[in-house]
Structure formats: C-alpha cells, structure tokens
Design a protein around this motif. Structure first.
Motif, PDB file in Angstrom:
ATOM      1  N   PRO A  21       6.744  -2.953   8.996  1.00 32.68           N
ATOM      2  CA  PRO A  21       6.232  -1.615   8.629  1.00 32.68           C
ATOM      3  C   PRO A  21       5.383  -1.602   7.360  1.00 32.68           C
ATOM      4  O   PRO A  21       4.408  -0.862   7.283  1.00 32.68           O
ATOM      5  CB  PRO A  21       7.496  -0.774   8.450  1.00 32.68           C
ATOM      6  N   ILE A  22       5.726  -2.429   6.388  1.00 37.04           N
ATOM      7  CA  ILE A  22       4.930  -2.447   5.153  1.00 37.04           C
ATOM      8  C   ILE A  22       3.544  -3.007   5.437  1.00 37.04           C
ATOM      9  O   ILE A  22       2.536  -2.482   4.951  1.00 37.04           O
ATOM     10  CB  ILE A  22       5.636  -3.249   4.040  1.00 37.04           C
ATOM     11  N   ARG A  23       3.474  -4.057   6.242  1.00 36.64           N
ATOM     12  CA  ARG A  23       2.159  -4.604   6.575  1.00 36.64           C
ATOM     13  C   ARG A  23       1.335  -3.596   7.367  1.00 36.64           C
ATOM     14  O   ARG A  23       0.125  -3.480   7.170  1.00 36.64           O
ATOM     15  CB  ARG A  23       2.305  -5.927   7.330  1.00 36.64           C
ATOM     16  N   ARG A  50       6.819  -7.686  -3.859  1.00 35.01           N
ATOM     17  CA  ARG A  50       6.918  -7.486  -2.411  1.00 35.01           C
ATOM     18  C   ARG A  50       5.529  -7.290  -1.798  1.00 35.01           C
ATOM     19  O   ARG A  50       5.215  -7.820  -0.740  1.00 35.01           O
ATOM     20  CB  ARG A  50       7.817  -6.290  -2.123  1.00 35.01           C
ATOM     21  N   LEU A  51       4.704  -6.520  -2.475  1.00 30.66           N
ATOM     22  CA  LEU A  51       3.342  -6.298  -1.999  1.00 30.66           C
ATOM     23  C   LEU A  51       2.579  -7.616  -1.935  1.00 30.66           C
ATOM     24  O   LEU A  51       1.885  -7.893  -0.958  1.00 30.66           O
ATOM     25  CB  LEU A  51       2.599  -5.314  -2.908  1.00 30.66           C
ATOM     26  N   SER A  52       2.719  -8.435  -2.961  1.00 26.39           N
ATOM     27  CA  SER A  52       2.031  -9.719  -2.999  1.00 26.39           C
ATOM     28  C   SER A  52       2.406 -10.578  -1.796  1.00 26.39           C
ATOM     29  O   SER A  52       1.543 -11.216  -1.183  1.00 26.39           O
ATOM     30  CB  SER A  52       2.377 -10.444  -4.302  1.00 26.39           C
ATOM     31  N   ASN A  53       3.693 -10.589  -1.446  1.00 28.98           N
ATOM     32  CA  ASN A  53       4.146 -11.364  -0.284  1.00 28.98           C
ATOM     33  C   ASN A  53       3.526 -10.840   1.005  1.00 28.98           C
ATOM     34  O   ASN A  53       3.120 -11.619   1.877  1.00 28.98           O
ATOM     35  CB  ASN A  53       5.668 -11.336  -0.182  1.00 28.98           C
ATOM     36  N   GLN A  54       3.445  -9.532   1.138  1.00 26.27           N
ATOM     37  CA  GLN A  54       2.890  -8.937   2.357  1.00 26.27           C
ATOM     38  C   GLN A  54       1.377  -9.173   2.438  1.00 26.27           C
ATOM     39  O   GLN A  54       0.843  -9.446   3.516  1.00 26.27           O
ATOM     40  CB  GLN A  54       3.215  -7.444   2.428  1.00 26.27           C
TER      41      GLN A  54
END
Length: 111
Positions: A21-23, A50-54
């Motif tokens: 869902p975040i992606r 978390r954003l960086s990982n996505q």
C-alpha cells in the motif's frame, strides 16, 4: 518484438510494486507531480527510513527515478506512461468491481 519472458518480467515488477500500500500511495503521489523524499514522507505520514526503503524498491523495479538537484534528489515516475497505466488499471478494477457478474463471488472470495 517483446518476448514472453520480458513481458512476464515487466508485469512481475509492476505487480511487486503494487503489492504494498505504501508503494501504491507513492506511485499515485508521483503520478501527480515529482517530489522530494522529505515531502513524500510528510504527505504519506511515514518515517524517512521507511520511505527510503520503498523508494529503493520502486527504483529497483524501474518505476521511479531519482533526479539529482544539487545536494538533494527529486523523485519522479520513470516514464509518464506509468501514470496513465495507473489510471487505466485503477478505473478498470473499479469498473469490474462495480459489475460483479459472478453470483458466488462473496461465498468463494473471488472476483
């Protein structure tokens, strides 16, 4: 001409991107306009880690690119056609959902 393996790889990468869902939210946000990671993290209400990982996952899938701007990087969709594809996919899924012709959909958990 594309080969079957190339087609499957492209769809698999797109599916992997949409599986989270975040992606999905990131892709939809970047469909609207390019953005900086700090702004995306704030808009989505998630940590920058978390954003960086996505974003790394979306870069690995070939769906977004980082455009260096001085000491910062701006993110955008790798190709404008991806925005159209997201719109087409969303409207197609909503149309199918609205026209559920399978009478056993609720019982079988399908459609």
């Amino acid at each position: 001409m594309l080969t079957l393996a190339t087609d499957l790889d492209a769809l698999t990468r797109f599916g992997r991107a949409l599986a989270d869902p975040i992606r999905c939210r990131l892709l939809l946000a970047l469909r609207e306009a390019p953005a900086y990671p700090s702004d995306l993290a704030d808009a989505l209400g998630i940590s920058r880690t978390r954003l960086s990982n996505q974003l790394a996952c979306l870069r690995d899938c070939g769906l977004v690119v980082a455009v260096p701007e001085g000491r910062r990087s701006r993110y955008e969709l790798a190709d404008s056609r991806l925005g159209h594809a997201l719109d087409d996919l969303r409207t197609a899924v909503l149309a199918v959902e609205a026209d559920r012709t399978c009478p056993d959909a609720d019982e079988k958990g399908c459609c």
